[in-house]
Design a protein around this motif. Structure first.
Motif, PDB file in Angstrom:
ATOM      1  N   ALA A  41      29.730  38.158  36.226  1.00 26.67           N
ATOM      2  CA  ALA A  41      29.033  39.443  36.355  1.00 26.67           C
ATOM      3  C   ALA A  41      29.675  40.483  35.449  1.00 26.67           C
ATOM      4  O   ALA A  41      30.766  40.288  34.904  1.00 26.67           O
ATOM      5  N   THR A  44      33.755  42.303  34.896  1.00 25.22           N
ATOM      6  CA  THR A  44      34.694  41.513  35.698  1.00 25.22           C
ATOM      7  C   THR A  44      35.721  40.878  34.756  1.00 25.22           C
ATOM      8  O   THR A  44      35.520  40.857  33.525  1.00 25.22           O
ATOM      9  N   ARG A 141      25.426  42.457  39.664  1.00 25.45           N
ATOM     10  CA  ARG A 141      26.532  43.162  40.330  1.00 25.45           C
ATOM     11  C   ARG A 141      26.124  44.529  40.888  1.00 25.45           C
ATOM     12  O   ARG A 141      26.518  44.884  41.994  1.00 25.45           O
ATOM     13  N   ASP A 165      28.861  47.889  43.833  1.00 25.16           N
ATOM     14  CA  ASP A 165      28.724  46.441  44.009  1.00 25.16           C
ATOM     15  C   ASP A 165      28.928  46.073  45.485  1.00 25.16           C
ATOM     16  O   ASP A 165      29.102  46.961  46.338  1.00 25.16           O
TER      17      ASP A 165
END
Ligand code: GLV
Ligand code: MN
Ligand code: MN
Length: 423
Positions: A41, A44, A141, A165
């Motif tokens: 996602a 990240t 996300r 998120d």
């Protein structure tokens, strides 16, 4: 001599054939949040790892690489003159949870392979080329989709900063954690006056190329999706104590809603999907007091899609009346259907023809793509590559090496045709 041209004695360009493109998709598949599946996602650590690997491949293809203000990875291959406009190529590096390895990454790796060919020949075009690996297309996300490409198109909406998120991390805080400065997001936007267009190669995610024995296809338009978060609220209570006829079970209401959505989409010629559902409080012996679920609706035209959504709303309201539930609707994404640029479509057609198909299949994409976000300000065209069984958003996603080889040839020819047409 441009300031950007490679210094003499620059390292030899590494050739990138279809097997290498597929191998790179395999490498990207290892950058995942969840061992045993592909799950990458936006913003990240795995996104950072995919960007770093891609930057290395860009540099090996003779490009300079940088991360832009939205977290997209961008490789630049200078044009013949310093003032040459820029032709953008790209796709996305993020994935849905438990994804296949080609939805997005294949388009980025193909674009790098094309630049590697140009660089190996020392060929400079009347356009500079930039390859973009967008950080967010899937929207898994933060709910809103196409964040990377919308930043590049200059259509960033400041309200998105508050999106959070599943762990409650806001987009604003995720930017900081990724080393990005939210106040600079405007700098990711490209000046359309300096851009020659955007070309994207992507797997078809549907069955038609394979069924007609073709490797490649031409995209006629991209259907616009609307996405919603729907919440039904009833009353939680004891699974033993509350008589059946007195219940206000939110999940039972959601179950009826899901079947209504399926029926209406079929009746009205749309596609509509409930892909996520959460129940509160979530225990075997408690009646669900709240059911929250996603809805994604698409159709060939915006009018048809919006008509389907209206019918779905009416059905939801009826369910809520019958079952004494409250309904809350939040629209999380909306994109109009997007049409490609005829001149760039002609360039892609020329590319596919150069790869051996003079009469390519023309397909409407019901899947969303970065091109639709880019299309808000920049002309675009897309080429599809056959995928086995039309399977996508699933680990079984597969492509044939020979089709990828044809795709490199066709995309290279399309880039050359687009550059020529621009000049
Ligand atoms: C992206 O894959 C989408 O179509 O939702
Ligand atoms: Mn996808
Ligand atoms: Mn995709």
């Amino acid at each position: 001599m441009t300031g950007e041209a490679p210094a003499t004695g620059a390292p030899r360009i590494v050739p990138v054939d279809a097997a290498a493109v597929l191998g790179r998709c395999d490498v990207l598949a290892t950058f995942t949040a969840t061992p045993g599946m592909i799950d990458r996602a936006y913003l990240t650590p795995e996104h950072a790892a995919a960007n770093a690997a891609t930057a290395g491949w860009m540099e090996a293809a003779g490009m300079t690489a940088r991360t832009d203000e939205a977290g997209n990875i961008v490789g630049r291959y200078a044009g013949a003159t310093p003032d040459a406009p820029t032709l953008l190529l790209g796709s996305h590096l993020d994935t849905v949870p438990d994804a296949g390895r080609y939805d997005g990454p294949l388009g980025v790796m193909l674009a790098i392979a094309v630049v590697a060919r140009l660089a190996a020949r020392g060929e400079r075009l009347p356009v500079a080329i930039e390859v973009l690996g967008f950080g967010d297309e899937e929207g898994t996300r933060f709910g809103a989709t196409l964040l990377g490409s919308r930043a590049v198109a200059g259509t960033w909406d400041p309200r998105w900063w508050e999106l959070a998120d599943a762990d409650g991390v806001s987009l604003f805080d995720a930017f900081h954690a990724f080393g990005l400065d939210p106040s600079r997001i405007g700098d990711a936007a490209r000046d359309p006056g300096r851009i020659a267009g955007y070309l994207e190669a992507h797997i078809e995610q549907g069955p038609y190329l394979e069924e007609t024995g073709r490797a490649l296809g031409l995209v006629s338009a991209i259907a616009g999706a609307r996405r919603f978060e729907l919440t039904l609220t009833g009353k939680a209570g004891h699974a033993g104590g509350v008589p059946m006829e007195r219940r206000r079970d939110a999940l039972a209401g959601a179950a009826r809603a899901v079947l209504d959505i399926e029926r209406l989409a079929l009746e009205l010629g749309c596609v509509a999907t409930v892909g996520m559902i959460d129940v509160e409080p979530g225990a075997a012996n408690v009646i669900p007091g709240e059911a929250r679920f996603s809805l994604d609706v698409r159709a060939e035209t915006d009018e048809r899609r919006d008509g389907c959504w209206l019918a779905i709303q009416n059905a939801l309201q009826e369910t809520c009346r019958d079952r004494r539930l409250a309904l809350a609707i939040e629209e999380t994404h909306s994109a109009p259907a997007e049409q490609p640029d005829p001149r760039l479509v002609a360039a892609v057609r020329e590319g596919i023809s150069a790869a051996g198909d003079d009469d390519p299949l023309v397909l409407l994409s019901k899947a969303g793509h970065d091109a639709m976000a880019i299309g808000a300000t920049i002309p675009w065209a897309m080429m599809f590559i056959a995928c086995e069984g039309g399977v996508s958003h699933h680990p079984d996603e597969a492509v044939l090496e020979q089709d990828v080889a044809a795709a490199i040839d066709a995309f290279e020819a399309a880039v050359l045709a687009a550059a020529r047409r621009h000049a």
